[in-house]
Design a protein around this motif. Structure first.
Motif, PDB file in Angstrom:
ATOM      1  N   MET A 186     -10.053  13.759  22.495  1.00  0.00           N
ATOM      2  CA  MET A 186      -8.892  13.820  21.617  1.00  0.00           C
ATOM      3  C   MET A 186      -9.133  14.939  20.609  1.00  0.00           C
ATOM      4  O   MET A 186     -10.132  14.931  19.877  1.00  0.00           O
ATOM      5  CB  MET A 186      -8.651  12.505  20.877  1.00  0.00           C
ATOM      6  CG  MET A 186      -7.381  12.545  20.028  1.00  0.00           C
ATOM      7  SD  MET A 186      -6.958  10.946  19.286  1.00  0.00           S
ATOM      8  CE  MET A 186      -8.292  10.770  18.096  1.00  0.00           C
ATOM      9  N   VAL A 187      -8.232  15.908  20.597  1.00  0.00           N
ATOM     10  CA  VAL A 187      -8.319  17.057  19.702  1.00  0.00           C
ATOM     11  C   VAL A 187      -7.349  16.834  18.547  1.00  0.00           C
ATOM     12  O   VAL A 187      -6.177  16.526  18.761  1.00  0.00           O
ATOM     13  CB  VAL A 187      -7.976  18.355  20.452  1.00  0.00           C
ATOM     14  CG1 VAL A 187      -7.962  19.544  19.499  1.00  0.00           C
ATOM     15  CG2 VAL A 187      -8.969  18.593  21.591  1.00  0.00           C
ATOM     16  N   VAL A 188      -7.852  16.984  17.316  1.00  0.00           N
ATOM     17  CA  VAL A 188      -7.026  16.741  16.126  1.00  0.00           C
ATOM     18  C   VAL A 188      -6.866  18.048  15.345  1.00  0.00           C
ATOM     19  O   VAL A 188      -7.769  18.462  14.613  1.00  0.00           O
ATOM     20  CB  VAL A 188      -7.652  15.651  15.233  1.00  0.00           C
ATOM     21  CG1 VAL A 188      -6.800  15.409  13.996  1.00  0.00           C
ATOM     22  CG2 VAL A 188      -7.826  14.356  16.022  1.00  0.00           C
ATOM     23  N   PRO A 189      -5.706  18.715  15.507  1.00  0.00           N
ATOM     24  CA  PRO A 189      -5.427  19.937  14.751  1.00  0.00           C
ATOM     25  C   PRO A 189      -4.740  19.620  13.429  1.00  0.00           C
ATOM     26  O   PRO A 189      -4.313  18.485  13.187  1.00  0.00           O
ATOM     27  CB  PRO A 189      -4.479  20.703  15.677  1.00  0.00           C
ATOM     28  CG  PRO A 189      -3.711  19.620  16.365  1.00  0.00           C
ATOM     29  CD  PRO A 189      -4.655  18.437  16.508  1.00  0.00           C
ATOM     30  N   ASN A 190      -4.610  20.631  12.587  1.00  0.00           N
ATOM     31  CA  ASN A 190      -3.892  20.481  11.324  1.00  0.00           C
ATOM     32  C   ASN A 190      -2.397  20.287  11.571  1.00  0.00           C
ATOM     33  O   ASN A 190      -1.849  20.762  12.570  1.00  0.00           O
ATOM     34  CB  ASN A 190      -4.117  21.705  10.436  1.00  0.00           C
ATOM     35  CG  ASN A 190      -5.515  21.733   9.863  1.00  0.00           C
ATOM     36  OD1 ASN A 190      -5.898  20.858   9.091  1.00  0.00           O
ATOM     37  ND2 ASN A 190      -6.296  22.738  10.245  1.00  0.00           N
ATOM     38  N   ALA A 191      -1.745  19.613  10.636  1.00  0.00           N
ATOM     39  CA  ALA A 191      -0.336  19.258  10.801  1.00  0.00           C
ATOM     40  C   ALA A 191       0.547  20.477  11.044  1.00  0.00           C
ATOM     41  O   ALA A 191       1.359  20.494  11.977  1.00  0.00           O
ATOM     42  CB  ALA A 191       0.139  18.500   9.566  1.00  0.00           C
ATOM     43  N   ALA A 192       0.408  21.510  10.221  1.00  0.00           N
ATOM     44  CA  ALA A 192       1.281  22.678  10.329  1.00  0.00           C
ATOM     45  C   ALA A 192       1.043  23.466  11.607  1.00  0.00           C
ATOM     46  O   ALA A 192       1.911  24.225  12.049  1.00  0.00           O
ATOM     47  CB  ALA A 192       1.084  23.581   9.117  1.00  0.00           C
ATOM     48  N   ASN A 193      -0.127  23.296  12.222  1.00  0.00           N
ATOM     49  CA  ASN A 193      -0.483  24.058  13.419  1.00  0.00           C
ATOM     50  C   ASN A 193      -0.417  23.237  14.698  1.00  0.00           C
ATOM     51  O   ASN A 193      -0.762  23.740  15.768  1.00  0.00           O
ATOM     52  CB  ASN A 193      -1.902  24.629  13.281  1.00  0.00           C
ATOM     53  CG  ASN A 193      -1.982  25.699  12.223  1.00  0.00           C
ATOM     54  OD1 ASN A 193      -0.988  26.343  11.907  1.00  0.00           O
ATOM     55  ND2 ASN A 193      -3.153  25.897  11.669  1.00  0.00           N
ATOM     56  N   ARG A 194       0.012  21.985  14.590  1.00  0.00           N
ATOM     57  CA  ARG A 194      -0.038  21.117  15.766  1.00  0.00           C
ATOM     58  C   ARG A 194       0.699  21.709  16.963  1.00  0.00           C
ATOM     59  O   ARG A 194       0.177  21.737  18.082  1.00  0.00           O
ATOM     60  CB  ARG A 194       0.529  19.749  15.416  1.00  0.00           C
ATOM     61  CG  ARG A 194       0.335  18.711  16.521  1.00  0.00           C
ATOM     62  CD  ARG A 194       1.616  18.433  17.295  1.00  0.00           C
ATOM     63  NE  ARG A 194       2.562  17.693  16.493  1.00  0.00           N
ATOM     64  CZ  ARG A 194       3.750  17.287  16.939  1.00  0.00           C
ATOM     65  NH1 ARG A 194       4.141  17.559  18.164  1.00  0.00           N
ATOM     66  NH2 ARG A 194       4.586  16.644  16.145  1.00  0.00           N
ATOM     67  N   GLU A 195       1.919  22.192  16.756  1.00  0.00           N
ATOM     68  CA  GLU A 195       2.706  22.716  17.864  1.00  0.00           C
ATOM     69  C   GLU A 195       2.093  23.996  18.415  1.00  0.00           C
ATOM     70  O   GLU A 195       2.122  24.231  19.634  1.00  0.00           O
ATOM     71  CB  GLU A 195       4.147  22.937  17.418  1.00  0.00           C
ATOM     72  CG  GLU A 195       4.876  21.626  17.100  1.00  0.00           C
ATOM     73  CD  GLU A 195       6.288  21.836  16.613  1.00  0.00           C
ATOM     74  OE1 GLU A 195       6.692  23.015  16.445  1.00  0.00           O
ATOM     75  OE2 GLU A 195       6.998  20.835  16.393  1.00  0.00           O
ATOM     76  N   VAL A 196       1.535  24.831  17.530  1.00  0.00           N
ATOM     77  CA  VAL A 196       0.878  26.066  17.968  1.00  0.00           C
ATOM     78  C   VAL A 196      -0.335  25.739  18.826  1.00  0.00           C
ATOM     79  O   VAL A 196      -0.552  26.339  19.891  1.00  0.00           O
ATOM     80  CB  VAL A 196       0.475  26.925  16.758  1.00  0.00           C
ATOM     81  CG1 VAL A 196      -0.401  28.099  17.184  1.00  0.00           C
ATOM     82  CG2 VAL A 196       1.711  27.432  16.028  1.00  0.00           C
ATOM     83  N   VAL A 197      -1.147  24.793  18.368  1.00  0.00           N
ATOM     84  CA  VAL A 197      -2.350  24.424  19.107  1.00  0.00           C
ATOM     85  C   VAL A 197      -1.991  23.770  20.435  1.00  0.00           C
ATOM     86  O   VAL A 197      -2.591  24.069  21.480  1.00  0.00           O
ATOM     87  CB  VAL A 197      -3.236  23.491  18.259  1.00  0.00           C
ATOM     88  CG1 VAL A 197      -4.408  22.960  19.088  1.00  0.00           C
ATOM     89  CG2 VAL A 197      -3.752  24.222  17.026  1.00  0.00           C
ATOM     90  N   ALA A 198      -1.008  22.861  20.420  1.00  0.00           N
ATOM     91  CA  ALA A 198      -0.601  22.195  21.658  1.00  0.00           C
ATOM     92  C   ALA A 198      -0.104  23.213  22.674  1.00  0.00           C
ATOM     93  O   ALA A 198      -0.450  23.140  23.865  1.00  0.00           O
ATOM     94  CB  ALA A 198       0.478  21.157  21.363  1.00  0.00           C
TER      95      ALA A 198
END
Length: 394
Positions: A111-123
């Motif tokens: 499970m990868v946990v990115p920052n809120a503002a970057n979630r869509e970018v990371v996904a």
């Protein structure tokens, strides 16, 4: 704030009288009573945070670890089940897309946990990279963005273990007590399975709890009730920022961005020893060879205020102005610029009692003890370079 997303705990925050702020498109509690009181609660007893705006991205398959080794800079395949690792996802040019934590849930699941503002970018980046990986390797690794259905609650502070131990099933208290730093395990709270991780962003011991959205309210209330005797205090994002700054932890958008590489940020997280050709590897190898962040360019440093006024993000860091020489003749050639850096985060430290800041500074001026000024709108204020973090528990 009518167009902002709300977490499953929005009603709990409103009932507590929280002040809200827009954070990455989310309506999040800024504070409930006093930012200062909430900060000190985390340092002395415990604080309760809603972090449900963060992302949760599942990576599944026999080759999940190998894939993550091509997508992230760290060696994720090497971590054991039940452990976690802080890492970065970078662009081809080495610029940082986000910093994140990857938890190894089973042999074939992360499970990868990115920052809120970057979630869509990371996904999106992981989706794109897994397609290329699968095509090249004949793999069937899958990436699922589960963020919309998962809530995240954190308990941070010296009393956090006592609080969590008091709410888990009696025969599972040993799991809480034996759980190591950057590790996770499944526990039962109120009959509901919860993924418990010993991680955090405050510089204190603490835990983060992942659960389905429809279970978040009951868990929040259980923690508040159990934590009442331990001084547990609901906390907002304002004190979270002052806590992480004292702990020298970078914030994406301040210390980290696509314009910076890991070596400048002082993050020893890049694994060149792993065999996989990860995204950004060539650029980062070149940056390391040229000494970027070590002998060239800039490096992130801590600045301790020697006066009373604090620097803020975007303020210039300059060399102290020297007293003019008596023989300095008017009309001589203009002196070189005194500008040597820029503040990324700064404010008064509630724990330490003086201003602190993090800043990118030219490497020639980054030795601990170096005197620098922060230009507060034309009024230079004295600071001194210090080792990070500013504050360490214990």
């Amino acid at each position: 704030m009518t167009d902002l997303r709300e977490t499953a705990l929005a009603g709990e925050h409103e009932e507590l009288g929280a002040s809200f702020t827009d954070f990455g498109g989310w309506k999040m509690p800024l504070k409930y009573t006093s930012e200062l009181e909430e900060h000190h609660a985390v340092r002395t007893t415990a604080g309760l945070f809603d972090l449900s705006h963060m992302g949760e991205i599942r990576v599944v398959g026999p080759d999940a670890g190998t894939f993550l080794n091509t997508a992230l800079v760290g060696n994720l395949a090497a971590i054991r089940v039940g452990k976690a690792k802080y890492s970065l996802i970078c662009r081809e040019d080495g610029g940082i897309l986000d910093d994140l934590i990857a938890y190894r849930i089973t042999e074939q699941e992360y499970m990868v946990v990115p920052n809120a503002a970057n979630r869509e970018v990371v996904a999106a980046a992981l989706e794109e990279r897994v397609q290329a990986f699968n095509a090249a390797q004949g793999s069937e690794t899958e990436v699922w963005d589960e963020s919309e259905g998962i809530s995240l609650i954190a308990v941070q502070g010296p009393k956090s273990q006592d609080i969590i131990s008091s709410v888990v099933r009696l025969d599972e208290t040993y799991i809480v007590e034996e759980l190591g730093y950057y590790a996770s395990a499944t526990v039962t709270i109120g009959g509901q399975e919860v993924l418990l991780a010993r991680t955090g962003y405050t510089g204190e011991d603490g835990f983060e709890l992942f659960m389905p959205n429809d279970k978040a309210g009951a868990l929040w209330r259980s923690l508040r009730e159990a934590g009442a005797d331990f001084g547990l205090t609901p906390c907002g994002l304002a004190c979270r920022d002052s806590l992480r700054l004292e702990a020298g932890m970078p914030l994406y958008g301040n210390e980290l961005s696509t314009e910076r590489v890991s070596f400048e940020a002082g993050l020893p997280v890049v694994s060149f020893s792993k065999g996989e050709d990860f995204v950004g590897r060539a650029a980062l190898e070149a940056a390391k060879a040229e000494g970027r962040g070590r002998t060239s360019g800039q490096r992130l440093v801590g600045l301790k205020g020697l006066g009373r006024r604090a620097g803020r993000s975007g303020y210039s860091v300059v060399l102290p102005e020297e007293t003019p020489d008596a023989d300095h003749a008017a009309g001589e050639a203009e002196q070189p610029s005194r500008l040597v850096g820029v503040v990324t985060s700064g404010q008064p430290s509630p724990t330490l009692g003086h201003p602190i800041a993090m800043a990118y500074v030219d490497v020639a001026h980054t030795a601990p003890g170096t005197r620098l000024d922060i230009d507060l709108r034309g009024r230079p204020q004295p600071f001194e370079v210090v080792e990070l973090p500013f504050y360490s528990r214990g």
